[in-house]
Design a protein around this motif. Structure first.
Motif, PDB file in Angstrom:
ATOM      1  N   VAL A  99      -3.592   2.245  -0.524  1.00 52.39           N
ATOM      2  CA  VAL A  99      -3.261   0.799   0.097  1.00 52.39           C
ATOM      3  C   VAL A  99      -3.708  -0.001  -0.923  1.00 52.39           C
ATOM      4  CG1 VAL A  99      -3.529  -1.019   1.951  1.00 52.39           C
ATOM      5  CG2 VAL A  99      -3.454   1.681   2.400  1.00 52.39           C
ATOM      6  N   SER A 100      -2.766  -1.011  -1.369  1.00 50.04           N
ATOM      7  CA  SER A 100      -3.318  -1.830  -2.506  1.00 50.04           C
ATOM      8  C   SER A 100      -4.186  -2.974  -1.947  1.00 50.04           C
ATOM      9  CB  SER A 100      -1.886  -2.661  -2.835  1.00 50.04           C
ATOM     10  OG  SER A 100      -2.170  -3.913  -3.498  1.00 50.04           O
ATOM     11  N   ILE A 101      -5.058  -3.491  -2.814  1.00 52.50           N
ATOM     12  CA  ILE A 101      -6.019  -4.366  -2.247  1.00 52.50           C
ATOM     13  C   ILE A 101      -4.935  -5.643  -1.791  1.00 52.50           C
ATOM     14  CG2 ILE A 101      -7.762  -6.301  -3.272  1.00 52.50           C
ATOM     15  CD1 ILE A 101      -8.473  -4.167  -5.318  1.00 52.50           C
ATOM     16  N   LEU A 102      -3.931  -5.843  -2.073  1.00 51.14           N
ATOM     17  CA  LEU A 102      -3.150  -7.275  -1.674  1.00 51.14           C
ATOM     18  C   LEU A 102      -2.697  -7.050  -0.766  1.00 51.14           C
ATOM     19  CD1 LEU A 102      -0.664  -7.605  -4.890  1.00 51.14           C
ATOM     20  CD2 LEU A 102      -3.039  -8.688  -4.531  1.00 51.14           C
ATOM     21  N   ALA A 103      -2.916  -5.907   0.230  1.00 53.61           N
ATOM     22  CA  ALA A 103      -2.313  -5.611   1.534  1.00 53.61           C
ATOM     23  C   ALA A 103      -2.983  -6.646   2.386  1.00 53.61           C
ATOM     24  CB  ALA A 103      -2.417  -4.226   2.136  1.00 53.61           C
ATOM     25  N   GLU A 104      -2.417  -7.443   3.154  1.00 56.64           N
ATOM     26  CA  GLU A 104      -3.019  -8.458   4.144  1.00 56.64           C
ATOM     27  C   GLU A 104      -3.553  -7.876   5.315  1.00 56.64           C
ATOM     28  OE1 GLU A 104      -0.225 -11.825   4.505  1.00 56.64           O
ATOM     29  OE2 GLU A 104      -0.617 -12.302   2.241  1.00 56.64           O
ATOM     30  N   ASP A 105      -2.612  -6.868   5.799  1.00 56.21           N
ATOM     31  CA  ASP A 105      -2.834  -6.296   7.147  1.00 56.21           C
ATOM     32  C   ASP A 105      -3.291  -4.740   6.861  1.00 56.21           C
ATOM     33  OD1 ASP A 105      -3.110  -5.323   9.627  1.00 56.21           O
ATOM     34  OD2 ASP A 105      -1.336  -6.234  10.436  1.00 56.21           O
ATOM     35  N   LYS A 106      -4.497  -4.378   6.711  1.00 60.49           N
ATOM     36  CA  LYS A 106      -4.811  -2.941   6.243  1.00 60.49           C
ATOM     37  C   LYS A 106      -4.963  -2.120   7.538  1.00 60.49           C
ATOM     38  CE  LYS A 106      -7.382  -3.708   1.955  1.00 60.49           C
ATOM     39  NZ  LYS A 106      -6.625  -5.217   1.707  1.00 60.49           N
ATOM     40  N   PRO A 107      -5.229  -2.628   8.573  1.00 59.61           N
ATOM     41  CA  PRO A 107      -5.127  -1.809   9.939  1.00 59.61           C
ATOM     42  C   PRO A 107      -3.629  -1.256   9.928  1.00 59.61           C
ATOM     43  CG  PRO A 107      -6.698  -3.474  10.143  1.00 59.61           C
ATOM     44  CD  PRO A 107      -5.961  -3.779   8.939  1.00 59.61           C
ATOM     45  N   LEU A 108      -2.580  -2.232   9.780  1.00 56.86           N
ATOM     46  CA  LEU A 108      -1.271  -1.824   9.794  1.00 56.86           C
ATOM     47  C   LEU A 108      -0.887  -0.835   8.988  1.00 56.86           C
ATOM     48  CD1 LEU A 108       1.540  -2.184  10.955  1.00 56.86           C
ATOM     49  CD2 LEU A 108       1.861  -4.126   9.315  1.00 56.86           C
ATOM     50  N   VAL A 133      14.585  16.372  -9.661  1.00 62.09           N
ATOM     51  CA  VAL A 133      13.769  15.243  -9.307  1.00 62.09           C
ATOM     52  C   VAL A 133      12.361  15.620  -9.590  1.00 62.09           C
ATOM     53  CG1 VAL A 133      13.144  13.970  -7.160  1.00 62.09           C
ATOM     54  CG2 VAL A 133      15.373  14.777  -7.418  1.00 62.09           C
ATOM     55  N   CYS A 134      11.558  14.731 -10.261  1.00 62.72           N
ATOM     56  CA  CYS A 134      10.206  15.080 -10.390  1.00 62.72           C
ATOM     57  C   CYS A 134       9.243  14.391  -9.641  1.00 62.72           C
ATOM     58  CB  CYS A 134       9.777  14.525 -11.954  1.00 62.72           C
ATOM     59  SG  CYS A 134       9.963  12.575 -12.073  1.00 62.72           S
ATOM     60  N   GLN A 135       9.651  13.644  -8.799  1.00 64.31           N
ATOM     61  CA  GLN A 135       8.667  13.192  -7.702  1.00 64.31           C
ATOM     62  C   GLN A 135       9.438  12.276  -6.615  1.00 64.31           C
ATOM     63  OE1 GLN A 135       5.857  10.683 -10.251  1.00 64.31           O
ATOM     64  NE2 GLN A 135       7.031   9.046 -10.545  1.00 64.31           N
ATOM     65  N   VAL A 136       8.852  12.150  -5.574  1.00 58.85           N
ATOM     66  CA  VAL A 136       9.534  11.424  -4.511  1.00 58.85           C
ATOM     67  C   VAL A 136       8.354  10.603  -3.845  1.00 58.85           C
ATOM     68  CG1 VAL A 136      10.431  11.959  -2.309  1.00 58.85           C
ATOM     69  CG2 VAL A 136      10.753  13.605  -3.743  1.00 58.85           C
ATOM     70  N   TYR A 137       8.767   9.189  -3.288  1.00 58.79           N
ATOM     71  CA  TYR A 137       7.844   8.440  -2.813  1.00 58.79           C
ATOM     72  C   TYR A 137       8.302   7.780  -1.683  1.00 58.79           C
ATOM     73  CZ  TYR A 137      10.132   5.435  -6.259  1.00 58.79           C
ATOM     74  OH  TYR A 137      11.069   4.907  -7.026  1.00 58.79           O
ATOM     75  N   PHE A 138       7.260   6.870  -1.091  1.00 57.48           N
ATOM     76  CA  PHE A 138       7.677   5.751  -0.126  1.00 57.48           C
ATOM     77  C   PHE A 138       6.743   4.752  -0.368  1.00 57.48           C
ATOM     78  CE2 PHE A 138       6.777   3.742   4.021  1.00 57.48           C
ATOM     79  CZ  PHE A 138       8.272   3.420   4.358  1.00 57.48           C
ATOM     80  N   ASN A 139       7.384   3.662  -0.664  1.00 56.95           N
ATOM     81  CA  ASN A 139       6.424   2.322  -0.830  1.00 56.95           C
ATOM     82  C   ASN A 139       6.933   1.560   0.436  1.00 56.95           C
ATOM     83  OD1 ASN A 139       5.541   2.507  -3.572  1.00 56.95           O
ATOM     84  ND2 ASN A 139       7.753   2.566  -4.258  1.00 56.95           N
ATOM     85  N   ALA A 140       5.664   0.982   0.948  1.00 60.12           N
ATOM     86  CA  ALA A 140       5.826   0.460   2.406  1.00 60.12           C
ATOM     87  C   ALA A 140       5.683  -0.834   1.969  1.00 60.12           C
ATOM     88  CB  ALA A 140       4.755   0.655   3.276  1.00 60.12           C
ATOM     89  N   ALA A 141       6.441  -1.630   2.923  1.00 63.16           N
ATOM     90  CA  ALA A 141       6.329  -3.356   2.849  1.00 63.16           C
ATOM     91  C   ALA A 141       4.867  -3.776   3.308  1.00 63.16           C
ATOM     92  CB  ALA A 141       7.111  -3.842   4.056  1.00 63.16           C
ATOM     93  N   SER A 142       4.020  -2.724   4.016  1.00 64.59           N
ATOM     94  CA  SER A 142       2.619  -3.230   4.085  1.00 64.59           C
ATOM     95  C   SER A 142       1.994  -2.930   3.078  1.00 64.59           C
ATOM     96  CB  SER A 142       2.190  -2.528   5.416  1.00 64.59           C
ATOM     97  OG  SER A 142       2.469  -0.847   5.353  1.00 64.59           O
ATOM     98  N   HIS A 143       2.343  -2.513   2.008  1.00 61.01           N
ATOM     99  CA  HIS A 143       1.761  -2.213   0.693  1.00 61.01           C
ATOM    100  C   HIS A 143       0.914  -0.990   0.740  1.00 61.01           C
ATOM    101  CE1 HIS A 143       2.690  -5.821  -1.508  1.00 61.01           C
ATOM    102  NE2 HIS A 143       2.345  -6.526  -0.329  1.00 61.01           N
TER     103      HIS A 143
END
Length: 333
Positions: A99-108, A133-143
């Motif tokens: 979880v990035s430091i930039l995440a405003e709502d870490k519990p979410l 395919v070398c890697q698969v990922y999910f980038n969340a709006a919640s950072h």
């Protein structure tokens, strides 16, 4: 007299044959380019269906969040003094998650990490099924980010990374992708976790009409080149719509007096999507002939061009790919 007549006929036939040879040679080059493109797209096209199915499954997980979140294990995660959260992943069998430091709502963000935990097994299935395919990922709006295979997180990324600011995220958002379909990130980029130059296929994930994040399949250009371009002894290269060389055989790149392609790895976060253009863009070449060739193919949509460079005569053939706005070139003396 008869002898003279046969000589004249022989000369005419020989001349006719010589005139037809260039056309036949051109056709052979175009057939080669078409065959390589078919091979490339035969492996890439099925990925669109795969990532669409994975997006549907991801949406389903968000629907079941209330039952999935209690199954999560908070003890797997570490939070440093700055608020950077990541999983220990001591077994190396799970995705690397942070979880990035930039995440405003870490519990979410933590809630959504537990919601998407079952994606790990789906990611593994994709890699087993699709070797390119070398890697698969999910980038969340919640950072938060979930990526498999796992990697050396602490030595690879800036904890303050904004994953929504990269083209492998924003090109799938509502503004740029209103149809909510799979999108090829045609402008290649340096992978933040050190895989080198990357081609990505991305797909948005929605729940209750809200963009929850973006799935991605990554393909290294090194693997793409080895899988397809090396099957031919021709001087082949792939060029994107902006004139940037995205992959190619060394002979072709050196023939145009361009610097050699190399794999790069970052420790710090990428600062720009345009990192590579200056060195590997045909329009930026010091050679007027190379710039003219790029214009002929990419702007005027021609498929053949001859030119002189460094005292050598070259012929170049070009075919556009069907899957994306990339061009395959065959360049030779």
């Amino acid at each position: 007299m008869k002898c003279l007549f046969f000589i004249l006929i022989s000369i005419l036939l020989f001349s006719s044959a010589c005139q037809s040879d260039p056309k036949q040679a051109h056709q052979q080059h175009f057939q080669l380019l078409d065959s390589v493109i078919r091979k490339v797209e035969a492996d890439l096209t099925p990925l669109e269906a795969d990532i669409s199915a994975l997006a549907e499954y991801s949406s389903f997980l968000f629907q079941k969040a209330d039952s999935l979140v209690p199954l999560g294990d908070d003890s797997k995660f570490i939070s440093d003094e700055k608020g950077f959260i990541y999983n220990k992943n001591e077994s190396g069998e799970e995705s690397t998650v942070f979880v990035s430091i930039l995440a405003e709502d870490k519990p979410l963000a933590i809630r959504e990490i537990h919601t998407t935990a079952l994606l790990d097994s789906a990611f593994i299935e994709v890699l087993e099924k699709r070797k390119i395919v070398c890697q698969v990922y999910f980038n969340a709006a919640s950072h938060f980010n979930r990526l498999y295979p796992p990697y050396d997180l602490l030595n690879s990324l800036d904890p303050e990374i904004d994953i929504t600011a990269f083209n492998f995220y924003y090109l799938a958002d509502e503004t740029r992708n209103p149809n909510r379909k799979a999108v090829w990130v045609e402008e290649v980029y340096i992978d933040p976790v050190g895989r080198g130059w990357i081609l990505s296929l991305i797909h948005p994930v929605y729940h209750d009409n809200e963009l929850k994040g973006v799935l991605g399949f990554d393909i290294t250009l090194f693997d793409l080149m080895n899988a397809f371009l090396e099957t031919s002894d021709k001087k082949l290269m792939l060029v994107d719509s902006q004139g940037t060389i995205v992959a190619g055989k060394a002979e072709a790149i050196e023939a145009l007096s361009m610097p050699p392609l190399k794999n790069h790895a970052y420790i710090q976060t990428i600062q720009s999507d345009n990192f590579r253009k200056e060195n590997f863009n045909l329009y930026k070449s010091k050679s007027k002939e190379v710039r003219q060739m790029a214009s002929k193919f990419l702007l005027e949509k021609e498929n053949y061009h001859s030119f002189e460079l460094g005292g050598r005569l070259f012929e170049a053939y070009c075919k556009r790919m069907n899957l994306m706005d990339w061009y395959l070139l065959d360049i030779h003396d």
